[in-house]
Design a protein around this motif. Structure first.
Motif, PDB file in Angstrom:
ATOM      1  N   ALA A  66       0.823  -1.204   0.000  1.00  0.00           N
ATOM      2  CA  ALA A  66       0.000   0.000   0.000  1.00  0.00           C
ATOM      3  C   ALA A  66       0.851   1.245   0.000  1.00  0.00           C
ATOM      4  O   ALA A  66       0.506   2.245  -0.661  1.00  0.00           O
ATOM      5  CB  ALA A  66      -0.932  -0.010   1.217  1.00  0.00           C
ATOM      6  N   ALA A  67       1.997   1.215   0.685  1.00  0.00           N
ATOM      7  CA  ALA A  67       2.841   2.416   0.751  1.00  0.00           C
ATOM      8  C   ALA A  67       3.529   2.706  -0.563  1.00  0.00           C
ATOM      9  O   ALA A  67       3.937   3.847  -0.815  1.00  0.00           O
ATOM     10  CB  ALA A  67       3.891   2.243   1.868  1.00  0.00           C
ATOM     11  N   ASP A  68       3.670   1.717  -1.426  1.00  0.00           N
ATOM     12  CA  ASP A  68       4.362   1.912  -2.711  1.00  0.00           C
ATOM     13  C   ASP A  68       3.426   2.300  -3.855  1.00  0.00           C
ATOM     14  O   ASP A  68       3.868   2.474  -4.996  1.00  0.00           O
ATOM     15  CB  ASP A  68       5.095   0.617  -3.090  1.00  0.00           C
ATOM     16  CG  ASP A  68       6.174   0.246  -2.070  1.00  0.00           C
ATOM     17  OD1 ASP A  68       6.675   1.179  -1.411  1.00  0.00           O
ATOM     18  OD2 ASP A  68       6.478  -0.963  -1.972  1.00  0.00           O
ATOM     19  N   CYS A  69       2.153   2.416  -3.574  1.00  0.00           N
ATOM     20  CA  CYS A  69       1.191   2.689  -4.662  1.00  0.00           C
ATOM     21  C   CYS A  69       1.105   4.169  -5.014  1.00  0.00           C
ATOM     22  O   CYS A  69       0.784   4.527  -6.151  1.00  0.00           O
ATOM     23  CB  CYS A  69      -0.197   2.182  -4.263  1.00  0.00           C
ATOM     24  SG  CYS A  69      -0.304   0.381  -4.187  1.00  0.00           S
ATOM     25  N   ALA A  70       1.355   5.032  -4.042  1.00  0.00           N
ATOM     26  CA  ALA A  70       1.157   6.474  -4.268  1.00  0.00           C
ATOM     27  C   ALA A  70       2.013   7.019  -5.403  1.00  0.00           C
ATOM     28  O   ALA A  70       1.513   7.748  -6.275  1.00  0.00           O
ATOM     29  CB  ALA A  70       1.411   7.245  -2.980  1.00  0.00           C
ATOM     30  N   PRO A  71       3.322   6.747  -5.486  1.00  0.00           N
ATOM     31  CA  PRO A  71       4.121   7.297  -6.599  1.00  0.00           C
ATOM     32  C   PRO A  71       3.606   6.839  -7.976  1.00  0.00           C
ATOM     33  O   PRO A  71       3.587   7.622  -8.931  1.00  0.00           O
ATOM     34  CB  PRO A  71       5.528   6.763  -6.327  1.00  0.00           C
ATOM     35  CG  PRO A  71       5.552   6.495  -4.861  1.00  0.00           C
ATOM     36  CD  PRO A  71       4.190   6.020  -4.496  1.00  0.00           C
ATOM     37  N   VAL A  72       3.180   5.600  -8.044  1.00  0.00           N
ATOM     38  CA  VAL A  72       2.688   5.099  -9.326  1.00  0.00           C
ATOM     39  C   VAL A  72       1.398   5.814  -9.713  1.00  0.00           C
ATOM     40  O   VAL A  72       1.170   6.200 -10.864  1.00  0.00           O
ATOM     41  CB  VAL A  72       2.468   3.579  -9.255  1.00  0.00           C
ATOM     42  CG1 VAL A  72       1.895   3.070 -10.567  1.00  0.00           C
ATOM     43  CG2 VAL A  72       3.770   2.867  -8.916  1.00  0.00           C
ATOM     44  N   LEU A  73       0.544   6.005  -8.694  1.00  0.00           N
ATOM     45  CA  LEU A  73      -0.717   6.680  -8.973  1.00  0.00           C
ATOM     46  C   LEU A  73      -0.494   8.137  -9.363  1.00  0.00           C
ATOM     47  O   LEU A  73      -1.175   8.673 -10.255  1.00  0.00           O
ATOM     48  CB  LEU A  73      -1.641   6.588  -7.756  1.00  0.00           C
ATOM     49  CG  LEU A  73      -2.102   5.163  -7.389  1.00  0.00           C
ATOM     50  CD1 LEU A  73      -2.879   5.176  -6.081  1.00  0.00           C
ATOM     51  CD2 LEU A  73      -2.961   4.579  -8.513  1.00  0.00           C
ATOM     52  N   GLU A  74       0.444   8.827  -8.678  1.00  0.00           N
ATOM     53  CA  GLU A  74       0.721  10.222  -9.028  1.00  0.00           C
ATOM     54  C   GLU A  74       1.282  10.343 -10.444  1.00  0.00           C
ATOM     55  O   GLU A  74       0.908  11.244 -11.207  1.00  0.00           O
ATOM     56  CB  GLU A  74       1.715  10.813  -8.024  1.00  0.00           C
ATOM     57  CG  GLU A  74       1.108  11.054  -6.658  1.00  0.00           C
ATOM     58  CD  GLU A  74       2.106  11.684  -5.694  1.00  0.00           C
ATOM     59  OE1 GLU A  74       3.265  11.919  -6.138  1.00  0.00           O
ATOM     60  OE2 GLU A  74       1.735  11.968  -4.558  1.00  0.00           O
ATOM     61  N   ALA A  75       2.169   9.426 -10.801  1.00  0.00           N
ATOM     62  CA  ALA A  75       2.711   9.453 -12.172  1.00  0.00           C
ATOM     63  C   ALA A  75       1.612   9.216 -13.203  1.00  0.00           C
ATOM     64  O   ALA A  75       1.565   9.856 -14.277  1.00  0.00           O
ATOM     65  CB  ALA A  75       3.805   8.395 -12.308  1.00  0.00           C
ATOM     66  N   PHE A  76       0.667   8.327 -12.889  1.00  0.00           N
ATOM     67  CA  PHE A  76      -0.447   8.066 -13.807  1.00  0.00           C
ATOM     68  C   PHE A  76      -1.344   9.295 -13.957  1.00  0.00           C
ATOM     69  O   PHE A  76      -1.800   9.631 -15.055  1.00  0.00           O
ATOM     70  CB  PHE A  76      -1.253   6.866 -13.284  1.00  0.00           C
ATOM     71  CG  PHE A  76      -2.408   6.496 -14.157  1.00  0.00           C
ATOM     72  CD1 PHE A  76      -2.227   5.673 -15.268  1.00  0.00           C
ATOM     73  CD2 PHE A  76      -3.687   6.962 -13.880  1.00  0.00           C
ATOM     74  CE1 PHE A  76      -3.300   5.342 -16.057  1.00  0.00           C
ATOM     75  CE2 PHE A  76      -4.758   6.638 -14.688  1.00  0.00           C
ATOM     76  CZ  PHE A  76      -4.573   5.817 -15.780  1.00  0.00           C
ATOM     77  N   ALA A  77      -1.575   9.963 -12.788  1.00  0.00           N
ATOM     78  CA  ALA A  77      -2.423  11.149 -12.819  1.00  0.00           C
ATOM     79  C   ALA A  77      -1.785  12.260 -13.653  1.00  0.00           C
ATOM     80  O   ALA A  77      -2.461  12.956 -14.420  1.00  0.00           O
ATOM     81  CB  ALA A  77      -2.695  11.637 -11.396  1.00  0.00           C
ATOM     82  N   ARG A  78      -0.475  12.449 -13.497  1.00  0.00           N
ATOM     83  CA  ARG A  78       0.200  13.482 -14.296  1.00  0.00           C
ATOM     84  C   ARG A  78       0.179  13.122 -15.777  1.00  0.00           C
ATOM     85  O   ARG A  78       0.053  13.989 -16.646  1.00  0.00           O
ATOM     86  CB  ARG A  78       1.656  13.630 -13.818  1.00  0.00           C
ATOM     87  CG  ARG A  78       1.799  14.362 -12.495  1.00  0.00           C
ATOM     88  CD  ARG A  78       3.245  14.768 -12.285  1.00  0.00           C
ATOM     89  NE  ARG A  78       4.132  13.623 -12.300  1.00  0.00           N
ATOM     90  CZ  ARG A  78       4.458  12.924 -11.225  1.00  0.00           C
ATOM     91  NH1 ARG A  78       3.958  13.240 -10.043  1.00  0.00           N
ATOM     92  NH2 ARG A  78       5.291  11.911 -11.316  1.00  0.00           N
ATOM     93  N   ASP A  79       0.292  11.867 -16.081  1.00  0.00           N
ATOM     94  CA  ASP A  79       0.364  11.444 -17.485  1.00  0.00           C
ATOM     95  C   ASP A  79      -0.999  11.534 -18.184  1.00  0.00           C
ATOM     96  O   ASP A  79      -1.074  11.922 -19.349  1.00  0.00           O
ATOM     97  CB  ASP A  79       0.897  10.004 -17.551  1.00  0.00           C
ATOM     98  CG  ASP A  79       1.023   9.520 -18.988  1.00  0.00           C
ATOM     99  OD1 ASP A  79       1.493  10.316 -19.850  1.00  0.00           O
ATOM    100  OD2 ASP A  79       0.646   8.376 -19.284  1.00  0.00           O
ATOM    101  N   THR A  80      -2.065  11.185 -17.472  1.00  0.00           N
ATOM    102  CA  THR A  80      -3.375  11.103 -18.122  1.00  0.00           C
ATOM    103  C   THR A  80      -4.292  12.263 -17.791  1.00  0.00           C
ATOM    104  O   THR A  80      -5.256  12.509 -18.506  1.00  0.00           O
ATOM    105  CB  THR A  80      -4.077   9.799 -17.731  1.00  0.00           C
ATOM    106  OG1 THR A  80      -4.279   9.786 -16.290  1.00  0.00           O
ATOM    107  CG2 THR A  80      -3.260   8.596 -18.149  1.00  0.00           C
ATOM    108  N   GLY A  81      -4.014  12.961 -16.666  1.00  0.00           N
ATOM    109  CA  GLY A  81      -4.916  14.022 -16.235  1.00  0.00           C
ATOM    110  C   GLY A  81      -6.164  13.487 -15.588  1.00  0.00           C
ATOM    111  O   GLY A  81      -7.133  14.226 -15.422  1.00  0.00           O
ATOM    112  N   ALA A  82      -6.180  12.225 -15.194  1.00  0.00           N
ATOM    113  CA  ALA A  82      -7.351  11.622 -14.556  1.00  0.00           C
ATOM    114  C   ALA A  82      -7.254  11.801 -13.044  1.00  0.00           C
ATOM    115  O   ALA A  82      -6.207  12.157 -12.485  1.00  0.00           O
ATOM    116  CB  ALA A  82      -7.448  10.149 -14.915  1.00  0.00           C
ATOM    117  N   TYR A  83      -8.364  11.559 -12.386  1.00  0.00           N
ATOM    118  CA  TYR A  83      -8.442  11.628 -10.926  1.00  0.00           C
ATOM    119  C   TYR A  83      -8.595  10.212 -10.395  1.00  0.00           C
ATOM    120  O   TYR A  83      -9.359   9.416 -10.947  1.00  0.00           O
ATOM    121  CB  TYR A  83      -9.619  12.488 -10.496  1.00  0.00           C
ATOM    122  CG  TYR A  83      -9.553  13.877 -11.082  1.00  0.00           C
ATOM    123  CD1 TYR A  83      -8.730  14.843 -10.507  1.00  0.00           C
ATOM    124  CD2 TYR A  83     -10.306  14.198 -12.202  1.00  0.00           C
ATOM    125  CE1 TYR A  83      -8.663  16.099 -11.058  1.00  0.00           C
ATOM    126  CE2 TYR A  83     -10.244  15.472 -12.745  1.00  0.00           C
ATOM    127  CZ  TYR A  83      -9.410  16.425 -12.178  1.00  0.00           C
ATOM    128  OH  TYR A  83      -9.333  17.667 -12.714  1.00  0.00           O
TER     129      TYR A  83
END
Length: 493
Positions: A66-83
């Motif tokens: 669970a602690a390692d998911c945040a960076p991946v999610l932030e990178a995805f959000a920056r790449d796609t502009g999704a929430y």
């Protein structure tokens, strides 16, 4: 009103207006379709792309702590502009960038916090937008959320997470806004394209039609010199070639009609002249008959009354007989002229030996020739034959020779020549004024001091000769020569 009438009369103007209206309408409909369908299509593409990337994100998060998911999610959000929102099965929120206006706490110019947790830099940027939209009486999520994707993820240590991906329409709305801003410029472009296209199209389409219309108008004015000069294989070219052919046919028909009209006018003039001659002929015939009838009536009345010299009946009976003979000859000539000039008269043609016929007529008038002391020189070729009526030709020869005998001075020489296709009679010593030669073939015409009733002429002899010869296709004429007056008749071959 004038422009309306002009538009109704001008094919080019009507074509221009119709083409302009259709082109402008087509461009407007095209723009409206693009403006309506572009967001829908763009949204569908974004959703499909986001679904593919969401599947890839879910695969990347599988088995992570669970602690390692945040960076991946932030990178995805920056790449796609999704929430994004990632929660555990127990309900604990591991990551959440979904904005909620009532969940943000703004600390001046500092970073917003959501449930006491700092949001990433991407979420901060989104928070600015949330603040703006929140002030507009609507939550940011309500403005930007368009579609949502949920994924179940197996995390490390047997944990199960729920991933929610929300796609926005910010880019789509920006594209729509850009199209709205471009609308005035697009209207100018549409107007220019419509005007130019309508002008070129109307000129291109109507120019040959206008040219054909001018040719047809000239043809209506009976000017058939105009021709369609262009070479086209379409219907307009076929119409132009048909107009050329029609112009040639009409020109030929009009020329024939004019020629027929001239011939008809000539026939009418000739018929009028014949009527005039016929009227004059019968008037002269009536006059010619009236004179001997009057003389005969006077003589008979005098003899019956035994007045003066008329007591000598024997003398005046002989004179009455002479008058009757003259009347008989005149009537016979009139009947002959009437018969050959009647409508439907058909000449029965047969071989006629002109040589023998001339000799026969000379023999019949031999006593009169001797009494007048005339000498006849013959130059008659043997067996000269023509096709015609022997009785009519005999009548014509008798009149010609009788004129030569009666109107030649006593002791003069007559020359009679018959050759192939020609008959010539010359009464020597005679002369006729040149201005009266042509009139001798007119009915009842007499030359003064020579052609008079005392000599026995009726004035119909040469007229009857001309009628008979013309009926046989021959021509005749009179002329003065050194030998005397020459009569010539020429027969067709």
């Amino acid at each position: 009103m004038k422009s309306l009438k002009r538009s109704r009369r001008s094919l080019t103007l009507r074509s221009f207006l119709m083409t302009f209206a259709l082109t402008a309408l087509a461009c407007a409909v095209t723009y409206a379709a693009i403006a309506y369908l572009t967001p829908i299509s763009y949204t569908s593409l974004l959703e499909e792309e986001l679904m593919q990337k969401s599947d890839a994100l879910a695969a990347a998060l599988e088995g992570r702590a669970a602690a390692d998911c945040a960076p991946v999610l932030e990178a995805f959000a920056r790449d796609t502009g999704a929430y994004l929102r990632l929660t555990e099965s127990s309900g604990e929120v591991l990551y959440d960038s979904l904005p909620h206006a009532d969940s943000f706490a703004w600390e001046g110019d500092g970073s917003p916090e959501y449930a006491g947790v700092a949001i990433s830099s991407y979420a901060v940027e989104a928070g600015d937008a949330v603040k703006t939209q929140y002030e507009g009486e609507a939550t940011y999520a309500e403005q930007v959320a368009d579609f949502q994707i949920s994924e179940t993820i197996a995390l490390a240590d047997g944990e199960v997470g729920e991933l929610v991906v929300v796609g926005g329409t910010r880019a789509v709305n920006q594209a729509a806004e850009a199209m709205k801003r471009l609308l005035p410029y697009l209207l100018i472009v549409i107007l220019g394209i419509s005007l130019l296209g309508a002008l070129v199209y109307s000129r291109l389409i109507t120019r040959p039609i206008v040219a054909l219309s001018r040719i047809a108008q000239r043809m209506a004015e009976q000017d058939f010199d105009a021709r369609w000069q262009r070479r086209r294989r379409d219907e307009i070219g076929v119409l132009g070639d048909s107009l050329n052919l029609l112009s040639e046919n009409l020109s030929g028909a009009l020329a024939q009609l004019r020629q027929a009209n001239l011939a008809l006018q000539g026939d009418i003039d000739r018929e009028r002249e014949l009527d005039r001659q016929r009227t004059a002929f019968f008037a002269a015939a009536s006059h010619e008959l009236k004179t001997p009838v009057t003389i005969l009536k006077g003589q008979l009345s005098g003899m019956l009354a035994q007045v003066g010299v008329y007591r000598d009946r024997e003398k005046y009976l002989a004179r009455a007989l002479e008058v009757t003979s003259r009347m008989e000859g005149l009537i016979r000539e009139l009947l002959t002229i009437s018969r050959i000039g009647s409508v439907g008269y058909a000449l029965k043609r047969e071989p006629v030996n002109i040589s023998a016929l001339t000799e026969e007529v000379l023999c019949q008038n031999g006593e009169l020739i001797e009494r007048r002391g005339l000498r006849v020189l013959r130059d008659i070729a043997p067996d000269v034959t023509v096709m015609g009526s022997a009785s009519l030709l005999s009548n014509a020869l008798d009149n010609v020779l009788m004129n030569a005998i009666l109107y030649s001075p006593e002791g003069a020489t007559l020359r009679v020549r018959v050759s192939e296709g020609e008959l010539c009679v010359v009464n020597g010593g005679a002369s006729i004024p040149d201005d009266q030669l042509a009139h001798l073939f007119e009915p009842f015409y007499r030359v003064e001091q020579s052609r008079n009733r005392a000599s026995g002429g009726s004035g119909l002899g040469l007229y009857l000769v001309r009628c008979i010869l013309e009926l046989h296709g021959a021509s005749c004429g009179l002329e003065n020569s050194a030998e005397g007056v020459r009569f010539t008749a020429r027969f067709p071959d």
